[in-house]
Design a protein around this motif. Structure first.
Motif, PDB file in Angstrom:
ATOM      1  N   LEU A  91      30.629  44.648  48.532  1.00 39.36           N
ATOM      2  CA  LEU A  91      31.376  44.894  49.784  1.00 39.36           C
ATOM      3  C   LEU A  91      32.273  43.702  50.101  1.00 39.36           C
ATOM      4  CD1 LEU A  91      28.500  46.529  51.892  1.00 39.36           C
ATOM      5  CD2 LEU A  91      30.473  47.684  50.851  1.00 39.36           C
TER       6      LEU A  91
ATOM      7  N   LEU B 195      36.468  41.983  49.297  1.00 35.35           N
ATOM      8  CA  LEU B 195      37.867  42.296  49.623  1.00 35.35           C
ATOM      9  C   LEU B 195      38.266  43.693  49.153  1.00 35.35           C
ATOM     10  CD1 LEU B 195      40.807  41.476  50.468  1.00 35.35           C
ATOM     11  CD2 LEU B 195      41.076  40.662  48.123  1.00 35.35           C
TER      12      LEU B 195
ATOM     13  N   SER C  52      23.490  40.775  49.019  1.00 35.34           N
ATOM     14  CA  SER C  52      22.887  39.873  50.008  1.00 35.34           C
ATOM     15  C   SER C  52      22.728  40.562  51.363  1.00 35.34           C
ATOM     16  CB  SER C  52      23.728  38.605  50.172  1.00 35.34           C
ATOM     17  OG  SER C  52      24.916  38.899  50.870  1.00 35.34           O
TER      18      SER C  52
ATOM     19  N   THR D 292      25.682  39.876  53.740  1.00 34.17           N
ATOM     20  CA  THR D 292      26.870  40.744  53.624  1.00 34.17           C
ATOM     21  C   THR D 292      26.582  42.127  54.198  1.00 34.17           C
ATOM     22  OG1 THR D 292      27.705  39.535  51.721  1.00 34.17           O
ATOM     23  CG2 THR D 292      28.476  41.789  51.963  1.00 34.17           C
TER      24      THR D 292
ATOM     25  N   VAL E 151      32.103  44.555  42.121  1.00 34.65           N
ATOM     26  CA  VAL E 151      31.415  43.260  42.024  1.00 34.65           C
ATOM     27  C   VAL E 151      32.151  42.417  40.978  1.00 34.65           C
ATOM     28  CG1 VAL E 151      29.196  44.259  42.697  1.00 34.65           C
ATOM     29  CG2 VAL E 151      29.808  44.134  40.259  1.00 34.65           C
TER      30      VAL E 151
ATOM     31  N   SER F 172      39.025  43.074  37.177  1.00 31.30           N
ATOM     32  CA  SER F 172      40.339  42.587  36.759  1.00 31.30           C
ATOM     33  C   SER F 172      40.505  42.548  35.243  1.00 31.30           C
ATOM     34  CB  SER F 172      40.564  41.186  37.318  1.00 31.30           C
ATOM     35  OG  SER F 172      40.382  41.196  38.704  1.00 31.30           O
TER      36      SER F 172
ATOM     37  N   GLY G 147      35.045  38.554  50.535  1.00 28.93           N
ATOM     38  CA  GLY G 147      33.959  38.869  51.458  1.00 28.93           C
ATOM     39  C   GLY G 147      34.234  40.097  52.306  1.00 28.93           C
TER      40      GLY G 147
END
Ligand code: NAP
Length: 313
Positions: free
Chosen positions: A13, A15, A39, A42, A73, A100, A132
């Motif tokens: 969860l 950007l 976490s 988050t 992730v 990416s 984040g």
């Protein structure tokens, strides 16, 4: 705009997933968006800002019943996450990722995807230096490219549905072979980031300069380098560890060009420098004409006001 998936699960969860959550809600593309992050911090933040329709404490609960599962992730974590969720995927569901780098993600994820579940790897060419759950915004993908790297066996209906979601979020989408994607991105994103990291590192070594003048006079090129060099260290560590071959290939070519320019400077060869800079200027014009950046003094980086995208199909 009509709902494209009844239930979407976002794993991670940050950007990209956060921006997808905002965009899907803003443009009415998903019946329900479920979210999971590793976490508790988050997850708590995501609940507090109402990022998704439901936030789950386990990835299994998040993906249960989902028609689309998005792995958002770091690239190095994709394989482990895919293994974790695999037993809970709904038959007929689509799994995509936003990593990416594509070849290594496919190698890590594909072996875990059960029969009857579609895996369509992807990469939105959109981002900021922020990360984040608080960093996402609905218009991140507006007029950006979102590349998909399906294999020849990919189900056309599943691919079409994912493409409609991507277009619904305002992005343009094209298919590309995964290895070619990694080479193109090495040129357009990965090596430029490495150069920015290096330039800022050079300034950092010149502490005498860094402490005063660099900050005070950083209105020109250096400021852009610092913005890029502020990108997430985990993400970029993974990019270079996972797109090694293409990065090293392009970096080799870059070093050769740099030496040629270095020699021209030493020899006072102004003609060479002028010709070179004239060619590179034309590339910049091409990018602006293609609508991928603006002439604005902030280089078009301030977040545009959210606009409702029009579906192109
Ligand atoms: P981000 O904002 O840093 O968020 C990453 C998310 O992944 C967080 O929810 C984090 O959980 C989770 N995570 C981190 N390490 C993990 C691990 N080892 N196992 C499981 N979950 C983990 O990242 P992002 O920018 O959204 O990037 C996500 C993906 O999008 C990456 O693969 C990146 O390559 C790709 N991407 C990024 C950009 C960009 O410009 N940022 C652009 C295009 C594609 P916690 O918060 O709980 O730690």
């Amino acid at each position: 705009m009509s709902v494209i998936y009844d239930r979407v699960a976002l794993i991670g969860l940050g950007l990209i997933a956060g921006s997808m959550a905002h965009a899907m809600r803003a443009y009415g593309l998903a019946g329900h968006v479920a979210g999971y992050a590793r976490s508790a911090e988050t997850r708590d933040t995501a609940r507090r800002i109402n990022l998704c329709d439901s936030i789950h404490d386990s990835p299994a609960d998040a993906v249960a019943g989902a028609d689309l599962v998005v792995l958002a992730v770091p690239v190095s974590a994709m394989g482990a996450v895919a293994e974790q969720i695999a037993p809970y995927l709904k038959p007929g569901a689509t799994v995509t990722d936003v990593g990416s780098v594509k070849r290594s993600v496919i190698q890590a994820v594909a072996p875990h995807i059960p029969d009857g579940v579609h895996f369509i790897p992807g990469h939105p060419l959109a981002g900021t230096e922020h990360s984040g759950p608080l960093s996402g915004f609905a218009s991140l993908f507006q007029n950006r490219w979102w590349l998909l790297t399906p294999t020849p066996g990919t189900d056309p209906a599943a691919l079409d549905r994912l493409q409609r979601l991507i277009r619904g979020m305002g992005a343009n989408t094209e298919d590309m072979e995964a290895g070619h994607h990694d080479l193109v991105l090495a040129v357009t994103s990965h090596v430029p980031h490495l150069i920015a990291y290096t330039m800022v590192g050079v300034a950092d070594h010149l502490r005498r300069v860094t402490e005063s003048e660099v900050i005070k006079y950083s209105a020109a090129g250096f400021r852009d380098f610092t913005r890029i060099a502020a990108s997430d260290p985990t993400m970029w560590r993974d990019v270079f560890l996972e797109n090694t071959d293409a990065t090293l290939d392009i970096l080799g070519r870059f070093t050769e060009e740099l030496f040629v320019l270095q020699r021209a400077i030493r020899m006072g060869d102004g003609q060479h420098l002028h010709d070179y800079f004239t060619r590179t200027r034309a590339i910049r014009r091409g990018i602006i004409q293609a609508g991928q950046d603006t002439e604005a003094p902030d280089f078009g980086r301030s977040s545009p006001a959210p606009v409702s995208p029009s579906a192109k199909d």
